[in-house]
Structure formats: structure tokens, C-alpha cells
Design a protein around this motif. Structure first.
Motif, PDB file in Angstrom:
ATOM      1  N   THR A 158       0.828  -1.216   0.000  1.00 19.20           N
ATOM      2  CA  THR A 158       0.000   0.000   0.000  1.00 19.20           C
ATOM      3  C   THR A 158       0.857   1.258   0.000  1.00 19.20           C
ATOM      4  OG1 THR A 158      -1.761  -1.158   1.194  1.00 19.20           O
ATOM      5  CG2 THR A 158      -1.808   1.241   1.241  1.00 19.20           C
ATOM      6  N   LEU A 159       1.931   1.238   0.786  1.00 20.27           N
ATOM      7  CA  LEU A 159       2.799   2.418   0.868  1.00 20.27           C
ATOM      8  C   LEU A 159       3.462   2.705  -0.479  1.00 20.27           C
ATOM      9  CD1 LEU A 159       3.946   4.644   2.612  1.00 20.27           C
ATOM     10  CD2 LEU A 159       5.752   3.074   3.368  1.00 20.27           C
ATOM     11  N   VAL A 160       3.815   1.661  -1.215  1.00 21.26           N
ATOM     12  CA  VAL A 160       4.389   1.860  -2.553  1.00 21.26           C
ATOM     13  C   VAL A 160       3.396   2.603  -3.434  1.00 21.26           C
ATOM     14  CG1 VAL A 160       5.174   0.708  -4.658  1.00 21.26           C
ATOM     15  CG2 VAL A 160       5.906  -0.149  -2.430  1.00 21.26           C
ATOM     16  N   LEU A 161       2.127   2.180  -3.402  1.00 23.21           N
ATOM     17  CA  LEU A 161       1.090   2.838  -4.208  1.00 23.21           C
ATOM     18  C   LEU A 161       0.892   4.284  -3.780  1.00 23.21           C
ATOM     19  CD1 LEU A 161      -1.641   0.038  -4.392  1.00 23.21           C
ATOM     20  CD2 LEU A 161      -0.147   0.806  -6.237  1.00 23.21           C
ATOM     21  N   VAL A 162       0.886   4.509  -2.481  1.00 26.02           N
ATOM     22  CA  VAL A 162       0.685   5.871  -1.968  1.00 26.02           C
ATOM     23  C   VAL A 162       1.804   6.793  -2.443  1.00 26.02           C
ATOM     24  CG1 VAL A 162       0.643   7.288   0.120  1.00 26.02           C
ATOM     25  CG2 VAL A 162      -0.639   5.150   0.057  1.00 26.02           C
ATOM     26  N   LEU A 163       3.039   6.357  -2.273  1.00 23.91           N
ATOM     27  CA  LEU A 163       4.179   7.187  -2.670  1.00 23.91           C
ATOM     28  C   LEU A 163       4.200   7.412  -4.183  1.00 23.91           C
ATOM     29  CD1 LEU A 163       6.922   5.634  -0.349  1.00 23.91           C
ATOM     30  CD2 LEU A 163       5.822   7.866  -0.104  1.00 23.91           C
ATOM     31  N   TYR A 164       3.837   6.390  -4.935  1.00 18.81           N
ATOM     32  CA  TYR A 164       3.791   6.533  -6.392  1.00 18.81           C
ATOM     33  C   TYR A 164       2.765   7.591  -6.796  1.00 18.81           C
ATOM     34  CZ  TYR A 164       3.287   5.287 -11.329  1.00 18.81           C
ATOM     35  OH  TYR A 164       3.241   5.332 -12.699  1.00 18.81           O
ATOM     36  N   ALA A 165       1.599   7.562  -6.150  1.00 23.47           N
ATOM     37  CA  ALA A 165       0.561   8.543  -6.461  1.00 23.47           C
ATOM     38  C   ALA A 165       0.966   9.947  -6.038  1.00 23.47           C
ATOM     39  CB  ALA A 165      -0.742   8.142  -5.776  1.00 23.47           C
ATOM     40  N   ILE A 166       1.666  10.062  -4.907  1.00 24.87           N
ATOM     41  CA  ILE A 166       2.114  11.380  -4.438  1.00 24.87           C
ATOM     42  C   ILE A 166       3.125  11.974  -5.419  1.00 24.87           C
ATOM     43  CG2 ILE A 166       3.444  12.554  -2.638  1.00 24.87           C
ATOM     44  CD1 ILE A 166       2.158  10.685  -0.598  1.00 24.87           C
ATOM     45  N   VAL A 167       4.073  11.140  -5.870  1.00 23.57           N
ATOM     46  CA  VAL A 167       5.142  11.626  -6.744  1.00 23.57           C
ATOM     47  C   VAL A 167       4.629  11.946  -8.142  1.00 23.57           C
ATOM     48  CG1 VAL A 167       7.316  11.005  -7.858  1.00 23.57           C
ATOM     49  CG2 VAL A 167       6.939  10.418  -5.459  1.00 23.57           C
ATOM     50  N   THR A 168       3.803  11.062  -8.691  1.00 23.29           N
ATOM     51  CA  THR A 168       3.418  11.208 -10.099  1.00 23.29           C
ATOM     52  C   THR A 168       2.165  12.056 -10.305  1.00 23.29           C
ATOM     53  OG1 THR A 168       2.109   9.155 -10.036  1.00 23.29           O
ATOM     54  CG2 THR A 168       4.445   8.987 -10.665  1.00 23.29           C
ATOM     55  N   ARG A 169       1.293  12.093  -9.306  1.00 23.80           N
ATOM     56  CA  ARG A 169       0.017  12.760  -9.511  1.00 23.80           C
ATOM     57  C   ARG A 169      -0.308  13.799  -8.443  1.00 23.80           C
ATOM     58  NH1 ARG A 169      -2.598  10.315 -13.581  1.00 23.80           N
ATOM     59  NH2 ARG A 169      -1.696   8.338 -14.292  1.00 23.80           N
ATOM     60  N   ALA A 170       0.699  14.134  -7.617  1.00 25.29           N
ATOM     61  CA  ALA A 170       0.523  15.153  -6.572  1.00 25.29           C
ATOM     62  C   ALA A 170      -0.726  14.882  -5.736  1.00 25.29           C
ATOM     63  CB  ALA A 170       0.443  16.547  -7.205  1.00 25.29           C
ATOM     64  N   TRP A 171      -0.862  13.631  -5.298  1.00 29.44           N
ATOM     65  CA  TRP A 171      -2.041  13.202  -4.540  1.00 29.44           C
ATOM     66  C   TRP A 171      -1.920  13.687  -3.097  1.00 29.44           C
ATOM     67  CZ3 TRP A 171      -3.135   7.758  -2.360  1.00 29.44           C
ATOM     68  CH2 TRP A 171      -4.470   7.694  -1.938  1.00 29.44           C
TER      69      TRP A 171
ATOM     70  N   TYR B  75      -0.799  11.897   1.698  1.00 27.97           N
ATOM     71  CA  TYR B  75       0.135  12.192   2.786  1.00 27.97           C
ATOM     72  C   TYR B  75      -0.361  11.634   4.117  1.00 27.97           C
ATOM     73  CZ  TYR B  75       2.809  15.270  -0.271  1.00 27.97           C
ATOM     74  OH  TYR B  75       3.591  15.772  -1.285  1.00 27.97           O
ATOM     75  N   THR B  76      -1.668  11.724   4.365  1.00 31.74           N
ATOM     76  CA  THR B  76      -2.219  11.200   5.614  1.00 31.74           C
ATOM     77  C   THR B  76      -2.033   9.688   5.695  1.00 31.74           C
ATOM     78  OG1 THR B  76      -3.898  12.942   5.634  1.00 31.74           O
ATOM     79  CG2 THR B  76      -4.271  11.052   7.061  1.00 31.74           C
ATOM     80  N   SER B  77      -2.350   8.991   4.610  1.00 32.36           N
ATOM     81  CA  SER B  77      -2.167   7.536   4.570  1.00 32.36           C
ATOM     82  C   SER B  77      -0.702   7.163   4.740  1.00 32.36           C
ATOM     83  CB  SER B  77      -2.696   6.972   3.251  1.00 32.36           C
ATOM     84  OG  SER B  77      -4.066   7.229   3.099  1.00 32.36           O
ATOM     85  N   CYS B  78       0.181   7.934   4.114  1.00 31.62           N
ATOM     86  CA  CYS B  78       1.622   7.677   4.197  1.00 31.62           C
ATOM     87  C   CYS B  78       2.114   7.786   5.640  1.00 31.62           C
ATOM     88  CB  CYS B  78       2.374   8.653   3.298  1.00 31.62           C
ATOM     89  SG  CYS B  78       4.153   8.404   3.263  1.00 31.62           S
ATOM     90  N   ILE B  79       1.698   8.841   6.328  1.00 28.43           N
ATOM     91  CA  ILE B  79       2.114   9.048   7.724  1.00 28.43           C
ATOM     92  C   ILE B  79       1.592   7.929   8.610  1.00 28.43           C
ATOM     93  CG2 ILE B  79       1.835  10.552   9.730  1.00 28.43           C
ATOM     94  CD1 ILE B  79       1.797  12.919   7.756  1.00 28.43           C
ATOM     95  N   PHE B  80       0.329   7.550   8.406  1.00 27.41           N
ATOM     96  CA  PHE B  80      -0.279   6.496   9.222  1.00 27.41           C
ATOM     97  C   PHE B  80       0.449   5.171   9.041  1.00 27.41           C
ATOM     98  CE2 PHE B  80      -3.261   2.917   9.495  1.00 27.41           C
ATOM     99  CZ  PHE B  80      -3.651   3.028  10.819  1.00 27.41           C
ATOM    100  N   ILE B  81       0.760   4.801   7.796  1.00 26.62           N
ATOM    101  CA  ILE B  81       1.407   3.510   7.526  1.00 26.62           C
ATOM    102  C   ILE B  81       2.815   3.477   8.116  1.00 26.62           C
ATOM    103  CG2 ILE B  81       2.291   2.005   5.707  1.00 26.62           C
ATOM    104  CD1 ILE B  81      -0.070   2.964   3.976  1.00 26.62           C
ATOM    105  N   ILE B  82       3.575   4.546   7.913  1.00 22.07           N
ATOM    106  CA  ILE B  82       4.942   4.590   8.459  1.00 22.07           C
ATOM    107  C   ILE B  82       4.915   4.543   9.975  1.00 22.07           C
ATOM    108  CG2 ILE B  82       7.022   6.001   8.660  1.00 22.07           C
ATOM    109  CD1 ILE B  82       6.536   6.961   5.816  1.00 22.07           C
ATOM    110  N   TYR B  83       3.941   5.224  10.575  1.00 21.06           N
ATOM    111  CA  TYR B  83       3.792   5.174  12.039  1.00 21.06           C
ATOM    112  C   TYR B  83       3.537   3.743  12.498  1.00 21.06           C
ATOM    113  CZ  TYR B  83       1.284   5.186  16.453  1.00 21.06           C
ATOM    114  OH  TYR B  83       0.851   4.884  17.724  1.00 21.06           O
ATOM    115  N   GLU B  84       2.647   3.023  11.800  1.00 19.83           N
ATOM    116  CA  GLU B  84       2.356   1.638  12.154  1.00 19.83           C
ATOM    117  C   GLU B  84       3.630   0.794  12.089  1.00 19.83           C
ATOM    118  OE1 GLU B  84      -1.197  -0.401  12.171  1.00 19.83           O
ATOM    119  OE2 GLU B  84      -1.049   1.258  13.576  1.00 19.83           O
ATOM    120  N   PHE B  85       4.381   0.935  11.003  1.00 22.17           N
ATOM    121  CA  PHE B  85       5.633   0.198  10.874  1.00 22.17           C
ATOM    122  C   PHE B  85       6.582   0.524  12.023  1.00 22.17           C
ATOM    123  CE2 PHE B  85       5.440  -0.338   5.953  1.00 22.17           C
ATOM    124  CZ  PHE B  85       4.583  -1.400   6.121  1.00 22.17           C
ATOM    125  N   PHE B  86       6.710   1.802  12.303  1.00 25.36           N
ATOM    126  CA  PHE B  86       7.695   2.246  13.296  1.00 25.36           C
ATOM    127  C   PHE B  86       7.370   1.733  14.689  1.00 25.36           C
ATOM    128  CE2 PHE B  86       9.084   5.254  16.552  1.00 25.36           C
ATOM    129  CZ  PHE B  86      10.438   5.312  16.295  1.00 25.36           C
TER     130      PHE B  86
END
Length: 377
Positions: A268-281, A285-296
Motif C-alpha cells: 500500500t505504501l508503494v502505491l501511496v508514494l507513487y501517487a504522491i510523486v506522479t500525480r501530486a495526490w 500524505y495522511t495515509s503515508c504518515i499512518f502507515i509509516i507510524y504503524e511500521f515504526f
């Protein structure tokens, strides 16, 4: 308030939050089949249905498709959490009962240390609950505010009810109500169990603190020429065996969940980052922060336990073994060997720690780079 009572009172809030979705496994009158749990399962069935319908509908629109797949990935780990709490309820109850009993027994001689540790745990627990609450409220309010300011209809998640025009105000309202209810339910499912996991791991750290205190007491006895330490060493060895059993139970409960968590949220994080980089989604950012927090958070706590174990070994090294009897020296050596045996949390076949966290981040970065390279070519 005694340490055991303080700790028991701390369990009340996360257990009540988990009760919203029928996962209050520490309640005395807990029933596996309950209206709340059936409601949670129904929510996930609805979630699966509307997600499939949405994927079919938006399969030609990259933006909407990625948004939908992201929410599907986040939902998968929630399903595994239900399985974990129902499958290992007895083990979870044993872990908490052991912690209460330990705090009650050790509170007679080490009350100050226990109260300090539990107070810190209490503060951190409230911070975690606050983070979950803030994230959930933000995820719900942000689309509403953006809809009000721009006039375009934005939803919290990337799925919607089929056969309803989501671009009409009636359709938007129906979808928003559905997603609001899902958000409350799924947030409760995450807040309660995740807080309980945090408390469980902090208990294991406190167990090591108690062992180190007992070792220092033994050291002080020897320095004061009191060599009657056999009973003290027996107590230390007994507590350490209990600690090993405790960690093994935690590992048994959570290892499958960790595997699903890292597999689903990693993709999921790969998809989120891809969308942020390519499509300025921006919503990503909220999903990205939540997922990284869960991992951490799931990797940091096992690492903290490993660091405490290294300190425990150092405390054993610091014992004036040369002043002990031969019998006590052999006992201490066996104890040292026991502390050096691997006993950590895993995601079935890979250890859960900060090096694993960094490795996962590197893999995600590599996959993202590969996707961007393919896209550019």
C-alpha cells in the motif's frame, strides 16, 4: 494506588474502545459472538463488496484506482487483527493476568520503580490514543472542508456505494455517512488492540528492569560480605524464565499479524508514494504518515526490549562473581547463557526490530524507484 491497581485501571480505556467492535477480550463476561463483533464483520463484508465494485468501475482511472487499492490494503490488516484477538484470546488474557500478578507481588519491595514505569506507560498510552483520535478526526473533516471550499465532492476513502451517483449531493451524503460509520468502527478496532499491544511490550521491558534491580541488590549484598544469595538468585532465575515464556506467548500471538501487516501495508505504501510523486495526490500524505507510524511503533518496541536485554547482560557481567561460591558462579554462568539465547518477536520468518524497519523502507524505495523508471521509459 498500588502498581497492580494502577495498571488494571489503565486497561479499562483500551478495552472499552475495543468493546465498540466486540474485541473487549479482557471483559469478564466476554462473549465471542456478540452484536458488536457481528457489526464489525458486517462492516468488513460491506467494505469488501463496495471495494470490488469500485475497482471494477474505476479500473481505467489511475487516480481513483490507486486510492481504492490503498484503502483495501489498510483494511486487510484490520481483518487479521480480528482473527488474532479471537484466536489467541486465552493467551492475551494470560499475558495481562500475569502482568497484574507480577506488579502485585513485586509492588511490595519495588513499588517506586513500578509506579515510575507504569506512569510513563500511562502518559505514552494517552499520547498514542490521542494520535489515533486526531488522525481519525482529520481524515473525516479534511474532505468535508475541502468540499465546502472548492465545491467538488471529496470522500475520505477511495470507495463508494454502487448504483448511487456519488457526484450528486444525495449520493455524496449517503457515501459520506457510510464512510463515517466505517471510520468510527475501524478506528476503534485499531485504537484498542494497538494500545493493548503497546502496553504488553512495555510490560516486558519493565520485567527486565525488575531483573536488573534484583541483580544490583545481589551485587550490594556481596559487596557488604553477605554471601547468602542462593534464594535471591533462584528468584531471579524464576522471573527470567517467566519473562521468556511471556515473550514467547507475545511472539506466538502477533507473528502472523505482523506478516500480514508488513505485506499489505508495504504494498500500500508503494502505491501511496507513487501517487504522491506522479500525480501530486495530497490526500496520500495522511495515509503515508499512518502507515509509516504503524511500521515504526511495531518495530521500535521489540528493539527497545532487545536494548534492555543487552543492559541485563551487562548487569550480570558487573556481578563480583570472583567473590561467589563455585555453585553460585555456575548458576550465574547458566543465567548469562540463558539471557544470550535469541528470544524476540518475528513476522513468522523475519525479526521485528528497527533494522527490519529500515530494510522494509529500503525495499519500498527500490520498488518505487523501479516503477518510476519504468514509467519514464
Amino acid at each position: 494506588m498500588e502498581p497492580s491497581e494502577f495498571y488494571t485501571s489503565m486497561l479499562v480505556i483500551p478495552n472499552k474502545i475495543a468493546a465498540i467492535v466486540g474485541l473487549d477480550v479482557f471483559s469478564k463476561d466476554y462473549k465471542t459472538v456478540s452484536a458488536n463483533l457481528m457489526g464489525l464483520i458486517s462492516i468488513y463484508v460491506l467494505f469488501a463488496y463496495v471495494s470490488v465494485c469500485t475497482v471494477v468501475e474505476v479500473r481505467h482511472d489511475v487516480n481513483d484506482l490507486i486510492y481504492c487499492l490503498v484503502t483495501v490494503g489498510i483494511g486487510l490488516q484490520g481483518v487479521m487483527k480480528i482473527f488474532t484477538f479471537l484466536r489467541y484470546r486465552k493467551d492475551l488474557v494470560w499475558i495481562q493476568d500475569y502482568s497484574k500478578a507480577l506488579y502485585k507481588e513485586e509492588g511490595e519491595t519495588h513499588r517506586a520503580v513500578l509506579m515510575d514505569d507504569i506512569t510513563i506507560m500511562n502518559v505514552l498510552t494517552k499520547i498514542i490514543l490521542g494520535f489515533y483520535g486526531f488522525t481519525s478526526v482529520f481524515m473525516l473533516l479534511a474532505p468535508m472542508i475541502k468540499t465546502y471550499l472548492t465545491g467538488h465532492k471529496y470522500l475520505t476513502f477511495g470507495f463508494w456505494l454502487p448504483y448511487i451517483d456519488r457526484f450528486s449531493w444525495l449520493g455524496y451524503f449517503c457515501n459520506f455517512v457510510m464512510q463515517f460509520i466505517m471510520s468510527v468502527v475501524i478506528t476503534s478496532e485499531n485504537m484498542g488492540p494497538d494500545t493493548i499491544y503497546f502496553m504488553t511490550m512495555m510490560n516486558s521491558v519493565t520485567q527486565i528492569d525488575l531483573l536488573m534491580i534484583k541483580l544490583r541488590d545481589v551485587c550490594n549484598k556481596i559487596e557488604n560480605h553477605d554471601f547468602n544469595i542462593k534464594e535471591d538468585l533462584k528468584d531471579i532465575f524464576k522471573r527470567h524464565q517467566e519473562h521468556l515464556l511471556y515473550v514467547r506467548n507475545v511472539e506466538k500471538i502477533y507473528r502472523s499479524y505482523f506478516f500480514v501487516l508488513f505485506s499489505s501495508l508495504g504494498a500500500t505504501l508503494v502505491l501511496v508514494l507513487y501517487a504522491i510523486v506522479t500525480r501530486a495526490w495530497i490526500a496520500g500524505y495522511t495515509s503515508c504518515i499512518f502507515i509509516i507510524y504503524e511500521f515504526f511503533i511495531f518495530c521500535y518496541l521489540p528493539t527497545l526490549l532487545e536494548m534492555k536485554k543487552e543492559k541485563l547482560q551487562q548487569e550480570i557481567y558487573n556481578l563480583p562473581w570472583y567473590k561467589m561460591t563455585t555453585s553460585d558462579q555456575k548458576s550465574v554462568r547458566l543465567f548469562l547463557e540463558a539471557t544470550q539465547q535469541p528470544n524476540c518477536l518475528t513476522m513468522i520468518f523475519y525479526p521485528m526490530n528497527m533494522p527490519s524497519f529500515m530494510e522494509v523502507m529500503k525495499i519500498i524505495y527500490s520498488i518505487l524507484t523501479l516503477l518510476l523508471t519504468i514509467r519514464n521509459e
